[in-house]
Write a protein that holds these residues in place. Structure first.
Motif, PDB file in Angstrom:
ATOM      1  N   SER A  13       0.831  -1.208   0.000  1.00  0.00           N
ATOM      2  CA  SER A  13       0.000   0.000   0.000  1.00  0.00           C
ATOM      3  C   SER A  13       0.867   1.259   0.000  1.00  0.00           C
ATOM      4  N   LEU A  14       1.970   1.195   0.747  1.00  0.00           N
ATOM      5  CA  LEU A  14       2.874   2.347   0.810  1.00  0.00           C
ATOM      6  C   LEU A  14       3.434   2.658  -0.585  1.00  0.00           C
ATOM      7  N   TRP A  15       3.816   1.623  -1.309  1.00  0.00           N
ATOM      8  CA  TRP A  15       4.314   1.826  -2.681  1.00  0.00           C
ATOM      9  C   TRP A  15       3.185   2.289  -3.595  1.00  0.00           C
ATOM     10  N   ALA A  16       2.053   1.605  -3.534  1.00  0.00           N
ATOM     11  CA  ALA A  16       0.949   1.910  -4.463  1.00  0.00           C
ATOM     12  C   ALA A  16       0.474   3.352  -4.283  1.00  0.00           C
ATOM     13  N   ALA A  17       0.327   3.779  -3.027  1.00  0.00           N
ATOM     14  CA  ALA A  17      -0.189   5.130  -2.765  1.00  0.00           C
ATOM     15  C   ALA A  17       0.779   6.193  -3.291  1.00  0.00           C
ATOM     16  N   ARG A  18       2.082   5.977  -3.073  1.00  0.00           N
ATOM     17  CA  ARG A  18       3.039   6.998  -3.526  1.00  0.00           C
ATOM     18  C   ARG A  18       3.165   7.019  -5.047  1.00  0.00           C
ATOM     19  N   LEU A  19       3.084   5.849  -5.683  1.00  0.00           N
ATOM     20  CA  LEU A  19       3.125   5.817  -7.151  1.00  0.00           C
ATOM     21  C   LEU A  19       1.887   6.511  -7.716  1.00  0.00           C
ATOM     22  N   ALA A  20       0.716   6.235  -7.115  1.00  0.00           N
ATOM     23  CA  ALA A  20      -0.525   6.858  -7.596  1.00  0.00           C
ATOM     24  C   ALA A  20      -0.484   8.375  -7.371  1.00  0.00           C
ATOM     25  N   ARG A  21       0.036   8.785  -6.216  1.00  0.00           N
ATOM     26  CA  ARG A  21       0.130  10.212  -5.894  1.00  0.00           C
ATOM     27  C   ARG A  21       0.995  10.948  -6.918  1.00  0.00           C
ATOM     28  N   ALA A  22       1.989  10.238  -7.472  1.00  0.00           N
ATOM     29  CA  ALA A  22       2.869  10.849  -8.479  1.00  0.00           C
ATOM     30  C   ALA A  22       2.229  10.825  -9.875  1.00  0.00           C
ATOM     31  N   GLY A  23       0.998  10.339  -9.945  1.00  0.00           N
ATOM     32  CA  GLY A  23       0.287  10.337 -11.236  1.00  0.00           C
ATOM     33  C   GLY A  23       0.639   9.149 -12.115  1.00  0.00           C
TER      34      GLY A  23
END
Ligand code: NAP
Length: 303
Positions: A13-23
């Motif tokens: 989740s930590l990876w997914a959220a930050r990747l999504a936040r970066a667009g």
């Protein structure tokens, strides 16, 4: 290219959220239809960082309906990795890259055997995250992630995605050395915190026990041709014990919460390697036996 993240637990989740936040395009792969329904009912993945929470409505599917997968982050526990890899195998595109986030050693070989000929990248992370409930994850500790393929000095171009997402990382052809070093640190600290029922810092009360384990771990690392991972191990263990004095180790938390631990991929792996290389490690073997007896007494899985 979409980042498929299998396992919406703490680190996934930590990876997914930050990747999504970066667009960047992200898609979660969840265990089954029930988990998918629970996720969709919650409206997405929530990341709590510095007491500020944000929900990301990242799309999700189960393994059976995902694909074709070009890039996969396998973010489950070591003991689930082989089965999880098998579940997505039919959906992997030609030339797909698979990044393995599992702690310890052993699960990576099991995944490689399940996915022969696939492009597998190993990772070792010191970031910290934990699940509060459902799909809400707290970013608990800044850290660093090493990624690499043994003996491959050429980083892939997609590392730029990690840069963009603020995931602190570096590529190394010595990834096995990083994984061995982390395994050794874990073997010297985590089982003792379970057996002495204490925080990391309290291990300062058992300096001889820690020193004996470090001596044997150095002997084992040298026998396994891991010279670099052996350098200054005892000093590093002492540094970690002091730097994380107030923390409970991950193994302590697993046992305290009645969860399966990754012991087979850490101390268990070390004991097997010692048998294979005919290295005498009585203190580590006694620690392993005591830990297994403790887990059995708690009714927890031994592997
Ligand atoms: P976690 O919170 O337990 O998350 C693992 C996730 O994998 C769970 O959500 C689980 O699903 C999912 N999963 C398991 N099998 C699956 C399958 N077949 N299909 C889909 N999803 C599946 O574990 P974690 O703490 O993120 O740890 C992952 C790895 O990272 C471990 O090896 C750990 O040692 C390492 N690590 C963790 C941290 C950290 O701070 N958490 C730091 C460094 C390294 P369910 O929710 O359905 O059970």
């Amino acid at each position: 290219m979409t980042w498929h993240v299998l396992g919406a637990g703490s680190l996934g989740s930590l990876w997914a959220a930050r990747l999504a936040r970066a667009g960047l395009p992200v898609s979660l792969i969840l265990r089954d239809a029930a988990r998918l329904a629970a996720y969709e009912a919650g409206g997405g993945l929530t990341l709590v960082e510095n007491e500020h929470s944000t929900t990301y409505p990242i799309k999700a599917s189960t393994a059976g309906t995902s694909g074709p997968i070009q890039r996969l982050l396998l973010a489950c526990k070591a003991y689930d990795a082989e089965q999880a890899a098998r579940s997505v195998a039919p959906h992997l595109a030609e030339g797909a890259q698979i990044i393995l986030l599992q702690n310890g050693l052993g699960s990576q070989d099991a995944v490689a055997a399940t996915l022969p000929g696939k492009n597998i990248i190993l990772a070792s992370s010191t970031e910290g995250a934990f699940r509060q409930d459902g799909f809400r994850v707290v970013f608990a500790g800044q850290g660093f992630t090493w990624l690499g393929r043994p003996n491959d000095p050429q980083p892939p171009v997609w590392l730029d995605d990690l840069q963009q997402a603020g995931i602190t990382h570096a590529w190394t052809p010595d990834i096995l050395s990083k994984l061995w070093r982390k395994l050794a640190l874990n073997c010297a600290i985590n089982p003792l915190t379970v057996l002495h029922d204490c925080r990391n810092g309290e291990l300062q009360n058992w300096p001889q026990e820690v020193a004996a384990l470090c001596d044997e771990l150095v002997t084992l690392l040298l026998a396994c041709d891991q010279q670099e991972a052996a350098i200054g191990l005892h000093e590093d263990v002492q540094r970690v014990i002091i730097a994380t004095a107030a923390n409970y180790s991950s193994m302590y938390q697993d046992v305290a919460q009645g969860r399966r631990s990754e012991v087979s991929y850490l101390l268990g792996y070390a004991c097997n390697a010692a048998r294979q290389y005919q290295v005498k490690i009585p203190a580590l073997q006694s620690l392993h036996a005591r830990l297994i007896a403790h887990l059995a007494a708690q009714g927890l899985p031994l592997g």
